[in-house]
Write an enzyme that holds these catalytic residues in place. Sequence first.
Site, PDB file in Angstrom:
ATOM      1  N   TYR A 289       0.808  -1.220   0.000  1.00  0.00           N
ATOM      2  CA  TYR A 289       0.000   0.000   0.000  1.00  0.00           C
ATOM      3  C   TYR A 289       0.841   1.268   0.000  1.00  0.00           C
ATOM      4  O   TYR A 289       0.316   2.355  -0.228  1.00  0.00           O
ATOM      5  CB  TYR A 289      -0.924   0.032   1.221  1.00  0.00           C
ATOM      6  CG  TYR A 289      -1.865  -1.131   1.361  1.00  0.00           C
ATOM      7  CD1 TYR A 289      -2.108  -2.018   0.298  1.00  0.00           C
ATOM      8  CD2 TYR A 289      -2.506  -1.373   2.564  1.00  0.00           C
ATOM      9  CE1 TYR A 289      -2.960  -3.091   0.447  1.00  0.00           C
ATOM     10  CE2 TYR A 289      -3.371  -2.441   2.718  1.00  0.00           C
ATOM     11  CZ  TYR A 289      -3.590  -3.301   1.666  1.00  0.00           C
ATOM     12  OH  TYR A 289      -4.436  -4.364   1.832  1.00  0.00           O
TER      13      TYR A 289
ATOM     14  N   HIS B  25       1.106 -11.778   2.027  1.00  0.00           N
ATOM     15  CA  HIS B  25       0.043 -11.039   1.340  1.00  0.00           C
ATOM     16  C   HIS B  25      -0.652 -11.876   0.267  1.00  0.00           C
ATOM     17  O   HIS B  25      -1.882 -11.915   0.201  1.00  0.00           O
ATOM     18  CB  HIS B  25       0.605  -9.754   0.729  1.00  0.00           C
ATOM     19  CG  HIS B  25      -0.434  -8.711   0.476  1.00  0.00           C
ATOM     20  ND1 HIS B  25      -0.153  -7.369   0.478  1.00  0.00           N
ATOM     21  CD2 HIS B  25      -1.768  -8.795   0.227  1.00  0.00           C
ATOM     22  CE1 HIS B  25      -1.257  -6.677   0.239  1.00  0.00           C
ATOM     23  NE2 HIS B  25      -2.252  -7.541   0.074  1.00  0.00           N
TER      24      HIS B  25
END
Length: 267
Positions: A43, A101
């Site tokens: 992010y 992730h």
Amino acid sequence: MTDLDLPALGLGTSANDDFEECAETVRAALDLGYRHVDTAQMYDNEAAVGEGISRADVPREEVVVATKVHPDNLAYDDAKRTARESLERLGLDSVELLYVHWPTSAYDPGGTLRAMDELRDEGVCDHVGLSNFTPDLLDEARARLDAPVAAHQVECHPLFPQDDLRAYAVEHGHYLVGYSPLGRGEALEDPLLGEIAEKHDTSTAAVCLAWAFAQEALVPIPKATGDHVRANYEARDLELDAEDLDRIAAHDVRERVIDPDAAPWNR
């Protein structure tokens, strides 16, 4: 169930890469009452999230902070190194939850999961999580990890309810953390969910979150800024009845909004 105490609602921060907006959103959310903040190396906002945590008038020990190791960083040495770099960006000594992730790109079950175990043993994280795994990959990871899987994070909302993975989470005693719990806005346009919202004189977003709160072991983490942060928090007060939940369960619209094959590391 894992000994991780995960609040029923978390704050998602994906796509919030404006430093000041992200920091102030995190601060406002924590001061409002949120106690679970989710970020990721991908992010590019861990520093802003850490700044928001430092600005909030909330004791650090009350906040569950989660971040995720980027798919490109999942080789053993890279995972060990970049997880510590995440702590530096966050300005924290450790995080409560560290995820793999996506099980793709540099993911190697042997090396990646050994690194996650060692990071937990070394105090970088308190708990290990996985994200975007299939049941078969979850089985493999659980067999290889010494640490229990505390959470599995996937897209989950009324139009993509992840029945199998929710059942898997309950069976194996971990949380299913649902990202995009509003279906990236797609669920807000659904007529059935709109009818249920009208029945309760509330928003369709609140219905989506109330549906998640009604599911065992499911924790939604809607990303939000501005007034939506408070609106999502107040959705905890909405309780759907059995008829509402049955109608959603029988809904014939099933739509995934995140396409794993379109991810940059798969192109």
